[in-house]
Write an enzyme that holds these catalytic residues in place. Structure first.
Site, PDB file in Angstrom:
ATOM      1  N   LYS A 139       0.057   4.318  -0.312  1.00  0.00           N
ATOM      2  CA  LYS A 139      -0.581   5.510   0.260  1.00  0.00           C
ATOM      3  C   LYS A 139      -0.362   6.713  -0.683  1.00  0.00           C
ATOM      4  O   LYS A 139      -0.407   6.539  -1.899  1.00  0.00           O
ATOM      5  CB  LYS A 139      -0.087   5.741   1.685  1.00  0.00           C
ATOM      6  CG  LYS A 139      -0.276   4.489   2.567  1.00  0.00           C
ATOM      7  CD  LYS A 139       0.032   4.710   4.016  1.00  0.00           C
ATOM      8  CE  LYS A 139      -0.184   3.420   4.784  1.00  0.00           C
ATOM      9  NZ  LYS A 139       0.028   3.598   6.246  1.00  0.00           N
TER      10      LYS A 139
ATOM     11  N   HIS B  76      -9.405   1.155   5.527  1.00  0.00           N
ATOM     12  CA  HIS B  76      -8.097   1.333   6.167  1.00  0.00           C
ATOM     13  C   HIS B  76      -8.238   2.312   7.329  1.00  0.00           C
ATOM     14  O   HIS B  76      -9.050   3.235   7.292  1.00  0.00           O
ATOM     15  CB  HIS B  76      -7.091   1.861   5.141  1.00  0.00           C
ATOM     16  CG  HIS B  76      -5.678   1.828   5.625  1.00  0.00           C
ATOM     17  ND1 HIS B  76      -5.153   2.797   6.455  1.00  0.00           N
ATOM     18  CD2 HIS B  76      -4.670   0.939   5.400  1.00  0.00           C
ATOM     19  CE1 HIS B  76      -3.891   2.511   6.709  1.00  0.00           C
ATOM     20  NE2 HIS B  76      -3.578   1.384   6.100  1.00  0.00           N
TER      21      HIS B  76
ATOM     22  N   GLU C  78      -4.796  -4.691  11.110  1.00  0.00           N
ATOM     23  CA  GLU C  78      -3.797  -3.638  11.251  1.00  0.00           C
ATOM     24  C   GLU C  78      -4.056  -2.851  12.534  1.00  0.00           C
ATOM     25  O   GLU C  78      -4.857  -1.912  12.538  1.00  0.00           O
ATOM     26  CB  GLU C  78      -3.857  -2.678  10.061  1.00  0.00           C
ATOM     27  CG  GLU C  78      -3.386  -3.282   8.750  1.00  0.00           C
ATOM     28  CD  GLU C  78      -3.051  -2.193   7.747  1.00  0.00           C
ATOM     29  OE1 GLU C  78      -1.923  -2.157   7.270  1.00  0.00           O
ATOM     30  OE2 GLU C  78      -3.932  -1.366   7.452  1.00  0.00           O
TER      31      GLU C  78
ATOM     32  N   SER D  40       3.882  -1.786  10.483  1.00  0.00           N
ATOM     33  CA  SER D  40       5.337  -1.744  10.650  1.00  0.00           C
ATOM     34  C   SER D  40       6.013  -3.042  10.204  1.00  0.00           C
ATOM     35  O   SER D  40       6.976  -3.509  10.810  1.00  0.00           O
ATOM     36  CB  SER D  40       5.708  -1.408  12.096  1.00  0.00           C
ATOM     37  OG  SER D  40       5.300  -0.091  12.427  1.00  0.00           O
TER      38      SER D  40
ATOM     39  N   ASN E 291       0.859  -1.184   0.000  1.00  0.00           N
ATOM     40  CA  ASN E 291       0.000   0.000   0.000  1.00  0.00           C
ATOM     41  C   ASN E 291       0.895   1.234   0.000  1.00  0.00           C
ATOM     42  O   ASN E 291       1.482   1.580   1.021  1.00  0.00           O
ATOM     43  CB  ASN E 291      -0.908  -0.014   1.234  1.00  0.00           C
ATOM     44  CG  ASN E 291      -1.763   1.236   1.348  1.00  0.00           C
ATOM     45  OD1 ASN E 291      -1.919   1.991   0.388  1.00  0.00           O
ATOM     46  ND2 ASN E 291      -2.317   1.465   2.523  1.00  0.00           N
TER      47      ASN E 291
ATOM     48  N   GLY F 264       2.972   2.441  10.792  1.00  0.00           N
ATOM     49  CA  GLY F 264       3.917   3.524  10.554  1.00  0.00           C
ATOM     50  C   GLY F 264       4.712   3.964  11.762  1.00  0.00           C
ATOM     51  O   GLY F 264       5.415   4.976  11.712  1.00  0.00           O
TER      52      GLY F 264
ATOM     53  N   GLU G 172      -6.601   4.761   8.268  1.00  0.00           N
ATOM     54  CA  GLU G 172      -6.430   6.171   7.907  1.00  0.00           C
ATOM     55  C   GLU G 172      -7.690   6.728   7.267  1.00  0.00           C
ATOM     56  O   GLU G 172      -7.997   7.917   7.411  1.00  0.00           O
ATOM     57  CB  GLU G 172      -5.205   6.324   6.998  1.00  0.00           C
ATOM     58  CG  GLU G 172      -3.910   6.084   7.746  1.00  0.00           C
ATOM     59  CD  GLU G 172      -2.737   5.715   6.871  1.00  0.00           C
ATOM     60  OE1 GLU G 172      -1.662   5.443   7.422  1.00  0.00           O
ATOM     61  OE2 GLU G 172      -2.885   5.683   5.627  1.00  0.00           O
TER      62      GLU G 172
END
Length: 241
Positions: A9, A93, A164, A201, A7, A170, A95
């Site tokens: 992003k 996701h 996740e 990560s 991904n 991250g 985010e």
């Protein structure tokens, strides 16, 4: 077959995408037993689709809209994605949930639309650090699964789940293997025969460890997928190299 998905992003222009894929195709040329998926930004899908169409690498989108067309400024329909060669879509996701306010109801509509259009969604679930500290991990994951998949049945072979944990994405601090196995086993017991990926990560250094966990069926990779050599190492870890 395990799935290793990258991904990107909001990274890489079309020209950078072309450079990346040129290198990456050579690096994973001999990979046979792992499904590879690249999810570039919308602006790079056209370039990526052309370069990947005759390869063994699948193309995915990072998001979609559930309507076929209409007055939805800035949105992308599944028909648009499909014409570019997209076969996977990341849905829900963290985010999208926490930065852009996507609700479980919206995510459910996107999942239904993906399946109706014949695209395979990857539903992302995971808890925040405050949920984890309160012992609420499984309740959060169960709620996201129930609401996101409401009205959907017989999902084996049609959808993937990505666990996740939000606190691991991250941050450079991945979840512990025993925690990953605990949640992945719960998801499989809850849904049945589905492929469950881990994300958060992931790096070339820890990919093999995560892939050795019994109920981990692949990886959803963020930062480490932005470098073709780094991502190729993670793919090869799935092959046992």
């Amino acid at each position: 077959m395990k799935l290793i998905a990258g991904n990107w992003k909001m990274n890489k222009t079309p020209s950078q995408t072309r450079e990346y894929i040129t290198k990456f195709l050579e690096l994973v040329r001999y990979v046979k037993n792992t499904e590879i998926l690249l999810c570039p930004p919308f602006t790079s899908l056209c370039v990526a689709g052309e370069m990947l169409k005759d390869s063994h690498i699948k193309l995915g989108a990072q998001n979609c809209h559930y309507e076929e067309k209409g007055a939805f400024t800035g949105e992308i329909s599944l028909s648009m994605l499909k014409e570019l060669g997209v076969s996977y879509v990341i849905v829900g996701h963290s985010e999208r949930r926490w930065l852009f306010g996507e609700t479980d109801e919206m995510i459910n509509k996107k999942l239904i639309a993906c399946l109706e259009k014949g695209l395979r969604p990857i539903l992302c679930v995971g808890e925040k650090i405050e949920d984890r500290n309160a012992g609420m991990t499984l309740k959060v994951v169960e709620s996201q699964l129930k609401l996101g998949l409401s009205g959907l049945e017989d999902l084996a072979g049609k959808i993937d789940i990505a666990y996740e944990p939000v606190w691991a994405i991250g941050t450079g601090t991945p979840a512990m293997p025993e925690d990953v196995q605990f949640v992945h086993r719960f998801i499989k017991e809850f849904l049945g025969d589905v492929r469950v990926l881990y994300g958060g990560s992931v790096s070339p250094k820890n990919a093999r460890d995560f892939l050795s966990i019994p109920d981990v069926n692949g990886l959803l990779v963020g930062t480490a997928s932005l470098d073709p050599e780094s991502f190729a190492q993670i793919v090869k870890a799935s092959e046992g190299e």
